[in-house]
Design a protein around this motif. Structure first.
Motif, PDB file in Angstrom:
ATOM      1  N   VAL A   7     -15.855  33.420 -27.356  1.00 17.19           N
ATOM      2  CA  VAL A   7     -15.774  34.576 -28.235  1.00 17.19           C
ATOM      3  C   VAL A   7     -16.390  35.759 -27.526  1.00 17.19           C
ATOM      4  O   VAL A   7     -17.553  35.702 -27.102  1.00 17.19           O
ATOM      5  CB  VAL A   7     -16.523  34.322 -29.573  1.00 17.19           C
ATOM      6  CG1 VAL A   7     -16.490  35.551 -30.458  1.00 17.19           C
ATOM      7  CG2 VAL A   7     -15.952  33.121 -30.299  1.00 17.19           C
ATOM      8  N   ASN A   8     -15.622  36.835 -27.347  1.00 15.76           N
ATOM      9  CA  ASN A   8     -16.142  38.070 -26.752  1.00 15.76           C
ATOM     10  C   ASN A   8     -16.758  37.798 -25.370  1.00 15.76           C
ATOM     11  O   ASN A   8     -17.805  38.332 -25.028  1.00 15.76           O
ATOM     12  CB  ASN A   8     -17.174  38.698 -27.712  1.00 15.76           C
ATOM     13  CG  ASN A   8     -17.364  40.167 -27.467  1.00 15.76           C
ATOM     14  OD1 ASN A   8     -16.579  40.816 -26.802  1.00 15.76           O
ATOM     15  ND2 ASN A   8     -18.447  40.706 -28.018  1.00 15.76           N
ATOM     16  N   ASP A   9     -16.135  36.923 -24.603  1.00 11.29           N
ATOM     17  CA  ASP A   9     -16.586  36.515 -23.268  1.00 11.29           C
ATOM     18  C   ASP A   9     -17.900  35.739 -23.271  1.00 11.29           C
ATOM     19  O   ASP A   9     -18.619  35.713 -22.275  1.00 11.29           O
ATOM     20  CB  ASP A   9     -16.680  37.711 -22.318  1.00 11.29           C
ATOM     21  CG  ASP A   9     -15.318  38.264 -21.956  1.00 11.29           C
ATOM     22  OD1 ASP A   9     -14.343  37.480 -21.937  1.00 11.29           O
ATOM     23  OD2 ASP A   9     -15.212  39.466 -21.699  1.00 11.29           O
ATOM     24  N   PHE A  34     -28.887  28.884 -33.297  1.00  5.77           N
ATOM     25  CA  PHE A  34     -28.338  29.183 -34.611  1.00  5.77           C
ATOM     26  C   PHE A  34     -28.088  27.861 -35.319  1.00  5.77           C
ATOM     27  O   PHE A  34     -27.832  26.845 -34.680  1.00  5.77           O
ATOM     28  CB  PHE A  34     -27.036  29.976 -34.485  1.00  5.77           C
ATOM     29  CG  PHE A  34     -27.217  31.316 -33.834  1.00  5.77           C
ATOM     30  CD1 PHE A  34     -27.657  32.405 -34.570  1.00  5.77           C
ATOM     31  CD2 PHE A  34     -26.968  31.486 -32.490  1.00  5.77           C
ATOM     32  CE1 PHE A  34     -27.838  33.654 -33.976  1.00  5.77           C
ATOM     33  CE2 PHE A  34     -27.142  32.728 -31.880  1.00  5.77           C
ATOM     34  CZ  PHE A  34     -27.580  33.808 -32.624  1.00  5.77           C
ATOM     35  N   PRO A  35     -28.110  27.863 -36.653  1.00  3.49           N
ATOM     36  CA  PRO A  35     -27.948  26.619 -37.408  1.00  3.49           C
ATOM     37  C   PRO A  35     -26.511  26.108 -37.504  1.00  3.49           C
ATOM     38  O   PRO A  35     -26.292  24.963 -37.882  1.00  3.49           O
ATOM     39  CB  PRO A  35     -28.483  26.970 -38.797  1.00  3.49           C
ATOM     40  CG  PRO A  35     -28.236  28.443 -38.920  1.00  3.49           C
ATOM     41  CD  PRO A  35     -28.440  28.988 -37.531  1.00  3.49           C
ATOM     42  N   SER A  36     -25.533  26.959 -37.158  1.00  4.07           N
ATOM     43  CA  SER A  36     -24.142  26.530 -37.286  1.00  4.07           C
ATOM     44  C   SER A  36     -23.259  27.255 -36.272  1.00  4.07           C
ATOM     45  O   SER A  36     -23.614  28.302 -35.742  1.00  4.07           O
ATOM     46  CB  SER A  36     -23.606  26.824 -38.692  1.00  4.07           C
ATOM     47  OG  SER A  36     -23.489  28.221 -38.886  1.00  4.07           O
ATOM     48  N   GLU A  37     -22.101  26.656 -36.032  1.00  2.00           N
ATOM     49  CA  GLU A  37     -21.116  27.276 -35.155  1.00  2.00           C
ATOM     50  C   GLU A  37     -20.660  28.610 -35.742  1.00  2.00           C
ATOM     51  O   GLU A  37     -20.531  29.605 -35.022  1.00  2.00           O
ATOM     52  CB  GLU A  37     -19.924  26.340 -34.975  1.00  2.00           C
ATOM     53  CG  GLU A  37     -18.850  26.906 -34.063  1.00  2.00           C
ATOM     54  CD  GLU A  37     -17.674  25.965 -33.926  1.00  2.00           C
ATOM     55  OE1 GLU A  37     -17.133  25.896 -32.818  1.00  2.00           O
ATOM     56  OE2 GLU A  37     -17.290  25.316 -34.928  1.00  2.00           O
ATOM     57  N   LYS A  38     -20.457  28.639 -37.055  1.00  2.00           N
ATOM     58  CA  LYS A  38     -19.991  29.859 -37.722  1.00  2.00           C
ATOM     59  C   LYS A  38     -20.967  31.013 -37.504  1.00  2.00           C
ATOM     60  O   LYS A  38     -20.554  32.132 -37.181  1.00  2.00           O
ATOM     61  CB  LYS A  38     -19.802  29.601 -39.215  1.00  2.00           C
ATOM     62  CG  LYS A  38     -19.306  30.808 -39.965  1.00  2.00           C
ATOM     63  CD  LYS A  38     -19.151  30.535 -41.444  1.00  2.00           C
ATOM     64  CE  LYS A  38     -18.724  31.815 -42.139  1.00  2.00           C
ATOM     65  NZ  LYS A  38     -18.696  31.686 -43.578  1.00  2.00           N
ATOM     66  N   ALA A  39     -22.262  30.762 -37.651  1.00  3.82           N
ATOM     67  CA  ALA A  39     -23.264  31.807 -37.455  1.00  3.82           C
ATOM     68  C   ALA A  39     -23.255  32.310 -36.008  1.00  3.82           C
ATOM     69  O   ALA A  39     -23.361  33.510 -35.752  1.00  3.82           O
ATOM     70  CB  ALA A  39     -24.650  31.289 -37.825  1.00  3.82           C
ATOM     71  N   THR A  40     -23.109  31.398 -35.064  1.00  8.45           N
ATOM     72  CA  THR A  40     -23.084  31.767 -33.648  1.00  8.45           C
ATOM     73  C   THR A  40     -21.860  32.611 -33.335  1.00  8.45           C
ATOM     74  O   THR A  40     -21.950  33.611 -32.619  1.00  8.45           O
ATOM     75  CB  THR A  40     -23.109  30.505 -32.770  1.00  8.45           C
ATOM     76  OG1 THR A  40     -24.121  29.623 -33.251  1.00  8.45           O
ATOM     77  CG2 THR A  40     -23.398  30.853 -31.325  1.00  8.45           C
ATOM     78  N   VAL A  41     -20.716  32.238 -33.866  1.00  6.32           N
ATOM     79  CA  VAL A  41     -19.481  33.002 -33.667  1.00  6.32           C
ATOM     80  C   VAL A  41     -19.624  34.402 -34.253  1.00  6.32           C
ATOM     81  O   VAL A  41     -19.227  35.395 -33.622  1.00  6.32           O
ATOM     82  CB  VAL A  41     -18.269  32.262 -34.280  1.00  6.32           C
ATOM     83  CG1 VAL A  41     -17.044  33.168 -34.355  1.00  6.32           C
ATOM     84  CG2 VAL A  41     -17.958  31.007 -33.485  1.00  6.32           C
ATOM     85  N   GLU A  42     -20.227  34.505 -35.435  1.00  5.38           N
ATOM     86  CA  GLU A  42     -20.404  35.820 -36.073  1.00  5.38           C
ATOM     87  C   GLU A  42     -21.270  36.738 -35.210  1.00  5.38           C
ATOM     88  O   GLU A  42     -20.983  37.929 -35.091  1.00  5.38           O
ATOM     89  CB  GLU A  42     -21.021  35.650 -37.458  1.00  5.38           C
ATOM     90  CG  GLU A  42     -20.051  35.057 -38.469  1.00  5.38           C
ATOM     91  CD  GLU A  42     -20.701  34.710 -39.801  1.00  5.38           C
ATOM     92  OE1 GLU A  42     -21.942  34.782 -39.924  1.00  5.38           O
ATOM     93  OE2 GLU A  42     -19.947  34.362 -40.728  1.00  5.38           O
ATOM     94  N   VAL A  43     -22.306  36.197 -34.589  1.00  4.42           N
ATOM     95  CA  VAL A  43     -23.151  37.006 -33.698  1.00  4.42           C
ATOM     96  C   VAL A  43     -22.362  37.394 -32.450  1.00  4.42           C
ATOM     97  O   VAL A  43     -22.377  38.553 -32.024  1.00  4.42           O
ATOM     98  CB  VAL A  43     -24.439  36.249 -33.327  1.00  4.42           C
ATOM     99  CG1 VAL A  43     -25.205  36.984 -32.235  1.00  4.42           C
ATOM    100  CG2 VAL A  43     -25.317  36.068 -34.549  1.00  4.42           C
TER     101      VAL A  43
END
Length: 62
Positions: A7-9, A34-43
């Protein structure tokens, strides 16, 4: 374990059951954990690395 996303390089890596990291293509951990994949992707979607590569101070004497 899910496939590593890009995501975003940045790579989104799961390093333990509840620990996700945003990792540079060089392998350097950039942000996390981060506690989840979703949170990491959002960042990663909004992350801007403004620091650039570190350089030696112009006033330092070797």
């Amino acid at each position: 374990m899910s496939a590593i996303k890009s995501v975003n390089d940045y790579l989104i890596k799961n390093v333990s059951p509840n620990e996700w990291w945003m990792v540079a293509l060089s392998g350097e951990k950039v942000a996390g954990p981060f506690p989840s994949e979703k949170a990491t992707v959002e960042v990663a979607e909004v992350f801007e690395d403004l620091a650039g590569p570190s350089t030696r101070s112009r006033n330092s004497k070797s």
